[in-house]
Each structure stands twice: as C-alpha cells, then as structure tokens.
Scaffold this motif. Sequence first.
Motif, short mmCIF file in Angstrom:
data_model
loop_
_atom_site.label_atom_id
_atom_site.label_comp_id
_atom_site.label_asym_id
_atom_site.label_seq_id
_atom_site.Cartn_x
_atom_site.Cartn_y
_atom_site.Cartn_z
N GLU A 9 11.68 4.71 3.53
CA GLU A 9 10.39 5.33 3.87
C GLU A 9 9.61 4.46 3.09
O GLU A 9 10.51 4.61 1.63
CB GLU A 9 11.14 6.77 3.66
CG GLU A 9 9.85 7.98 4.03
CD GLU A 9 8.92 7.92 2.31
OE1 GLU A 9 7.74 8.63 2.36
OE2 GLU A 9 9.58 7.83 1.14
N SER A 10 8.81 4.67 2.64
CA SER A 10 8.22 4.14 1.53
C SER A 10 6.34 5.21 1.70
O SER A 10 5.75 4.92 0.33
CB SER A 10 7.04 3.49 2.53
OG SER A 10 5.66 3.22 3.15
N ARG A 11 5.87 6.17 1.97
CA ARG A 11 5.25 6.99 1.54
C ARG A 11 5.35 7.61 0.45
O ARG A 11 4.76 7.53 -0.27
CB ARG A 11 4.83 7.54 2.79
CG ARG A 11 3.30 8.11 2.73
CD ARG A 11 2.91 9.51 4.31
NE ARG A 11 4.24 10.29 4.10
CZ ARG A 11 4.45 11.82 3.81
NH1 ARG A 11 3.56 11.71 2.81
NH2 ARG A 11 5.10 12.03 4.18
N LEU A 12 6.60 8.13 0.23
CA LEU A 12 7.21 9.07 -0.59
C LEU A 12 6.81 7.80 -2.05
O LEU A 12 6.69 8.68 -3.38
CB LEU A 12 7.50 10.46 -0.27
CG LEU A 12 7.41 11.33 0.14
CD1 LEU A 12 8.63 12.16 0.97
CD2 LEU A 12 6.45 11.66 -0.37
N LEU A 13 7.41 7.25 -1.65
CA LEU A 13 8.23 6.74 -3.00
C LEU A 13 6.94 5.68 -3.75
O LEU A 13 7.16 5.14 -4.76
CB LEU A 13 8.87 4.83 -2.08
CG LEU A 13 9.15 4.23 -3.30
CD1 LEU A 13 10.33 4.88 -4.21
CD2 LEU A 13 10.02 2.77 -2.11
N ARG A 14 6.01 5.63 -2.90
CA ARG A 14 4.17 4.93 -2.78
C ARG A 14 3.66 6.22 -3.69
O ARG A 14 2.72 5.12 -5.32
CB ARG A 14 3.51 4.35 -2.18
CG ARG A 14 4.07 3.43 -1.41
CD ARG A 14 2.55 2.48 -0.95
NE ARG A 14 2.13 3.50 0.55
CZ ARG A 14 3.05 3.02 2.24
NH1 ARG A 14 3.40 2.69 2.19
NH2 ARG A 14 2.14 4.13 2.20
N ILE A 15 4.48 7.60 -3.97
CA ILE A 15 3.58 8.10 -5.28
C ILE A 15 4.68 8.61 -6.25
O ILE A 15 4.11 8.28 -7.34
CB ILE A 15 3.30 9.35 -3.74
CG1 ILE A 15 2.37 9.22 -3.05
CG2 ILE A 15 2.94 11.06 -5.40
CD1 ILE A 15 1.97 10.22 -1.94
N GLY A 16 5.81 8.69 -5.60
CA GLY A 16 6.56 9.10 -6.36
C GLY A 16 7.10 8.04 -7.72
O GLY A 16 6.96 8.03 -9.01
N SER A 17 7.37 6.85 -7.37
CA SER A 17 8.03 6.13 -7.90
C SER A 17 6.70 5.59 -9.42
O SER A 17 7.14 5.31 -10.25
CB SER A 17 7.93 4.79 -7.36
OG SER A 17 8.68 3.36 -8.19
#
Length: 247
Positions: free
Chosen positions: A41-49
């Motif tokens: 999963e990359s969508r939430l990772l691009r925001i949260g990280s």
Amino acid sequence: MSTVLWGVLPYVMLAVLVGGTWWRYRYDKFGWTTRSSQLYESRLLRIGSPVFHIGILVVLIGHVIGLVIPESWTDAIGVSQEMYHVNALVLGGVAGLFTLGGLLILVYRRRTTGPVFMATTRNDKLMYAVLVTTIALGLWTTLKAVGAGHEAHDYRQTVSPWFRSLFTLQPDVDAMAAAPVQFHVHVLMAMVLFTIWPFTRLVHAFTAPLHYLFRPYIVYRSRDDLASARPPRRGWSAVGTSDRSRR
C-alpha cells in the motif's frame, strides 16, 4: 526511588541502547531494515511517512536546543525567556501534532490494510504502542504548559540541568525530582522507548541514508531515447528492403 529513577535508570537505558545496537549490527545485519511495506500500500504511506518524519525531526531539534543548550547561552545572543518559551511552545506544539498525526495515519494503514497487518509482528505492535504513548505524553506536557500561561513550569530549570548532568556522571537527581509529574512520566516513557529501540525496526534511524541528499543526480534515459539513438541493424531484412527499393 528518585535516585533509582533519575540517577541509575538513565545509565541502564544507555547501556542497553549502545550494547543492543552493537549486538544487532554484529549478529543481525539482515534484520537491520525497516521491512518496508510500500509494495502492499502506498497511498496512505505517501501521506503519513513524510508528515511523521518531518515532525519528529523538528521535535528532536527542539529537544536538543531545550535540553542541551543552557539558558545563559540563549540570553547571551539576545533571546529573552518569553520569546524562547513562546517559540518553543508554538513550534513544539505544531511539530508534536504533525508527528502524532503522521504516526496515527501509519498505524491506521497498518491496521486496516490486510497484507500490511499480516506482516506486522508483536515487536512492531509494542514499538508502535510505546512510540505513540511517548509522543502523546510529550504533546500533553506542551499543551499543559500552554494552558498554564505565565505560570507554566520552566523545564530549563529542572529537566535540562538534570539531562546535562548525566554526561558529567554526576546526575542532578534533585533537579529532576522537582519537575512536575507530566515530565516524569514523559521522560520515563522516553527511556522505555530508547531501551527497546535497538530491538525494533527503529534501529534503521542510525543508518539513515543522509548521503543521498548530497550525491550527484543519476541520469536515466527512456526506452524511446535509446531506440532513436541505436544504429540500424545490418541483416537480411535490411538488405532485402534496400533491394526492393531499387526495383
């Protein structure tokens, strides 16, 4: 009890942090990784990280300034106590909210994304619980100081001298004992975090690839560019085409 908490426990934590990090690097080099789950999963990772890492970086810089730099140094360069505390509360509060918000996004992603949750170990769950608690307690001390206004406790008179005294091997136990309870709880939880640090995925912070910021750019060429720059191949088809064109 004050001697144990503020005079002995910090050195136990430091010994485990240094010794555990050495052991992990010596005997578990293949495990020295973040175990990235970006593939799942990359969508939430691009925001949260990015939100979490930028926030925690500002928080760490603020802690270094507040705990390491003496009050006399900031007075010498013309920074008044009121100006210092206002900036510390505003920047610390914003950075704390960013850090906690980014971390909660990452926890939500890990809990709701099936493959990511399946890859989560008990070690990860413990690490996230301690990390969230430590950051939330730090934010609590900041918000409590904002609510107290001019009557807020000046940690530079208690916590900071105690922290600096640890490096001289003469811990000022009385100074730390005089701090309010919220500082005690926050510092104790921070020591728990650093004690388990070498045995979690957080260990990757010690080998962060900061040199990537200064390395030269890598130039990539697309397939179309490579195809246009490639010389024509010599072969039967090329000869046959040229013969038909003469006819």
